[in-house]
Design a protein around this motif. Structure first.
Motif, PDB file in Angstrom:
ATOM      1  N   PHE A  67       0.812  -1.218   0.000  1.00  0.00           N
ATOM      2  CA  PHE A  67       0.000   0.000   0.000  1.00  0.00           C
ATOM      3  C   PHE A  67       0.844   1.265   0.000  1.00  0.00           C
ATOM      4  O   PHE A  67       0.324   2.360   0.208  1.00  0.00           O
ATOM      5  CB  PHE A  67      -0.936   0.016   1.219  1.00  0.00           C
ATOM      6  N   THR A  68       2.145   1.141  -0.233  1.00  0.00           N
ATOM      7  CA  THR A  68       3.007   2.319  -0.275  1.00  0.00           C
ATOM      8  C   THR A  68       3.342   2.683  -1.715  1.00  0.00           C
ATOM      9  O   THR A  68       3.200   1.878  -2.636  1.00  0.00           O
ATOM     10  CB  THR A  68       4.310   2.072   0.498  1.00  0.00           C
ATOM     11  N   ILE A  69       3.823   3.907  -1.882  1.00  0.00           N
ATOM     12  CA  ILE A  69       4.116   4.421  -3.217  1.00  0.00           C
ATOM     13  C   ILE A  69       5.493   3.984  -3.686  1.00  0.00           C
ATOM     14  O   ILE A  69       5.681   3.615  -4.832  1.00  0.00           O
ATOM     15  CB  ILE A  69       4.044   5.962  -3.213  1.00  0.00           C
ATOM     16  N   TYR A  70       6.477   4.024  -2.778  1.00  0.00           N
ATOM     17  CA  TYR A  70       7.854   3.828  -3.189  1.00  0.00           C
ATOM     18  C   TYR A  70       8.346   2.407  -2.968  1.00  0.00           C
ATOM     19  O   TYR A  70       7.939   1.720  -2.055  1.00  0.00           O
ATOM     20  CB  TYR A  70       8.771   4.804  -2.440  1.00  0.00           C
ATOM     21  N   ASP A  71       9.269   2.004  -3.827  1.00  0.00           N
ATOM     22  CA  ASP A  71       9.880   0.689  -3.731  1.00  0.00           C
ATOM     23  C   ASP A  71      10.784   0.657  -2.501  1.00  0.00           C
ATOM     24  O   ASP A  71      11.701   1.457  -2.368  1.00  0.00           O
ATOM     25  CB  ASP A  71      10.699   0.429  -5.004  1.00  0.00           C
ATOM     26  N   LYS A  72      10.526  -0.286  -1.601  1.00  0.00           N
ATOM     27  CA  LYS A  72      11.300  -0.335  -0.352  1.00  0.00           C
ATOM     28  C   LYS A  72      12.751  -0.736  -0.565  1.00  0.00           C
ATOM     29  O   LYS A  72      13.569  -0.589   0.340  1.00  0.00           O
ATOM     30  CB  LYS A  72      10.645  -1.308   0.635  1.00  0.00           C
ATOM     31  N   LYS A  81       9.062   5.134  -7.850  1.00  0.00           N
ATOM     32  CA  LYS A  81       7.618   5.130  -7.631  1.00  0.00           C
ATOM     33  C   LYS A  81       7.008   3.885  -8.248  1.00  0.00           C
ATOM     34  O   LYS A  81       7.350   3.494  -9.358  1.00  0.00           O
ATOM     35  CB  LYS A  81       6.982   6.376  -8.235  1.00  0.00           C
ATOM     36  N   LYS A  82       6.096   3.258  -7.494  1.00  0.00           N
ATOM     37  CA  LYS A  82       5.382   2.111  -8.024  1.00  0.00           C
ATOM     38  C   LYS A  82       4.300   2.590  -8.981  1.00  0.00           C
ATOM     39  O   LYS A  82       3.835   3.726  -8.914  1.00  0.00           O
ATOM     40  CB  LYS A  82       4.729   1.323  -6.880  1.00  0.00           C
ATOM     41  N   MET A  83       3.890   1.703  -9.851  1.00  0.00           N
ATOM     42  CA  MET A  83       2.782   2.007 -10.746  1.00  0.00           C
ATOM     43  C   MET A  83       1.491   2.053  -9.929  1.00  0.00           C
ATOM     44  O   MET A  83       1.199   1.121  -9.175  1.00  0.00           O
ATOM     45  CB  MET A  83       2.668   0.960 -11.847  1.00  0.00           C
ATOM     46  N   VAL A  89      -8.909   2.873  -4.612  1.00  0.00           N
ATOM     47  CA  VAL A  89      -9.839   3.716  -3.861  1.00  0.00           C
ATOM     48  C   VAL A  89      -9.126   4.323  -2.664  1.00  0.00           C
ATOM     49  O   VAL A  89      -9.283   5.495  -2.365  1.00  0.00           O
ATOM     50  CB  VAL A  89     -11.067   2.901  -3.404  1.00  0.00           C
ATOM     51  N   LEU A  90      -8.314   3.519  -1.976  1.00  0.00           N
ATOM     52  CA  LEU A  90      -7.540   4.022  -0.844  1.00  0.00           C
ATOM     53  C   LEU A  90      -6.271   4.687  -1.373  1.00  0.00           C
ATOM     54  O   LEU A  90      -5.563   4.136  -2.209  1.00  0.00           O
ATOM     55  CB  LEU A  90      -7.172   2.877   0.101  1.00  0.00           C
ATOM     56  N   ARG A  91      -5.997   5.877  -0.870  1.00  0.00           N
ATOM     57  CA  ARG A  91      -4.846   6.638  -1.347  1.00  0.00           C
ATOM     58  C   ARG A  91      -3.555   5.997  -0.850  1.00  0.00           C
ATOM     59  O   ARG A  91      -3.377   5.761   0.343  1.00  0.00           O
ATOM     60  CB  ARG A  91      -4.934   8.079  -0.829  1.00  0.00           C
ATOM     61  N   LYS A  92      -2.639   5.741  -1.775  1.00  0.00           N
ATOM     62  CA  LYS A  92      -1.351   5.183  -1.384  1.00  0.00           C
ATOM     63  C   LYS A  92      -0.486   6.270  -0.751  1.00  0.00           C
ATOM     64  O   LYS A  92      -0.613   7.452  -1.066  1.00  0.00           O
ATOM     65  CB  LYS A  92      -0.641   4.579  -2.599  1.00  0.00           C
TER      66      LYS A  92
END
Length: 339
Positions: A67-72, A81-83, A89-92
């Motif tokens: 559920f996060t935006i960035y690659d850990k 940034k992930k695609m 619906v839930l904001r990443k």
């Protein structure tokens, strides 16, 4: 990257991991040195601290990552940034954003408790009544926060929503935090309105904002009652219910309306449900890789607890037995969880 710089940042990260977030506003780690600032603002530190803070196991950590935006794995470089799925619906959020969000809510709640104590002490010494109004409001918010945390945990621990054996582990785990941010109650002779907003940090640490509304309007001349409740997640409507009933006539009569956002229910299922637990207990439907749970009913009952003494379930139970409003949304109970 220079080896010495990398080593220094690693040491700084290790030191920061042993610090408590409640001290950061005073210690200001970013101002200690350049390496401390880079470590404190890094994705690596945020990941490790969230895992430590929320005591995440491997499955919970992987769920939070989804559920996060960035690659850990892009720790010290430029995070990739992930695609983003178009149907999210839930904001990443990114790891740093989640960590800062939690620390902010914790500090607000902690400062409120300290301010209540200080105001009460000042009142004992000065008898200055001007400080009581705000203090009472803060105490009321703290009381609601405590009650909601208890009711939320009771719902999460209630296995009656699922056909589990008592010895089996719950599919839905406890929360990592719940903070009430707003509440408002308005009462007149003909109406009652209630609003509450709170922030939930789920079992994997992913947060979202819950807003719940309740209203009850009474036309005393006609004996009519109009009731409604509405639940939003990150400002997106999840459940909406209406109930109308009349006290007069040969028979009390009731009409109702209930709607839900199935897409949001499925997204919340992704946040709450733990697939490995399902696999361990063999909860598969006749379709390979599918899981059937009473997720809709669970989510409604969990959110309904947030209204405390105001909900259509409570009002429904207080009305005549022929009222069948509750049954109108029990059909949402089955959501399938895909592998």
């Amino acid at each position: 990257m220079h080896k010495k710089l990398f080593l220094n940042q690693t040491i700084c990260t290790t030191i920061l991991l042993f610090s408590h977030h409640s001290d950061w506003s005073l210690n200001k780690p970013k101002l200690i040195s350049l390496n401390f600032r880079k470590a404190f603002e890094s994705v690596e530190f945020a990941i490790q601290y969230l895992i430590y803070l929320f005591k995440l196991d491997e499955e919970e950590a992987n769920k939070l990552d989804s559920f996060t935006i960035y690659d850990k794995y892009s720790y010290y470089g430029n995070p990739r940034k992930k695609m983003k799925r178009q149907d999210d619906v839930l904001r990443k959020m990114d790891y740093q954003e989640i960590l800062k969000f939690y620390v902010k809510q914790y500090d607000i709640a902690n400062n409120r408790i300290n301010l209540i104590k200080q105001n009460l002490l000042n009142y004992e010494m000065t008898r200055d009544t001007s400080i009581l109004g705000k203090t009472i409001e803060m105490m009321r918010l703290e009381k609601i926060n405590t009650e909601l945390n208890k009711k939320s945990e009771m719902t999460l621990n209630d296995e009656s929503y699922f056909n589990f054996d008592e010895k089996e582990k719950k599919f839905f785990r406890g929360l990592k935090g719940l903070f009430v941010t707003q509440h408002k109650e308005t009462k007149t002779n003909s109406s009652t309105k209630y609003f509450i907003e709170y922030i939930v940090f789920t079992s994997c640490g992913f947060p979202f904002i819950v807003q719940a509304y309740f209203s009850h309007h009474i036309d005393s001349n006609k004996g009519n009652h109009e009731l409604s409740e509405r639940f939003l997640i990150n400002s997106k409507e999840l459940f909406y219910h209406e109930l109308f009933y009349s006290e007069y006539g040969d028979h009390n009569w009731v009409t109702s309306k209930a709607t839900c956002c199935e897409e949001l229910i499925e997204d919340l299922t992704e946040v709450f449900l733990y697939k490995k637990t399902c696999e361990y207990y063999g909860y598969k439907s006749r379709y390979e890789g599918m899981y059937e749970l009473n997720v809709g009913t669970f989510l409604y009952n969990w959110l309904e607890a947030g209204l405390l003494d105001y909900s259509l379930v409570i009002m429904n139970n207080a009305m005549a037995k022929e009222t069948d409003f509750v049954g109108s949304w029990e059909t949402w109970h089955t959501i399938r969880y895909e592998d």
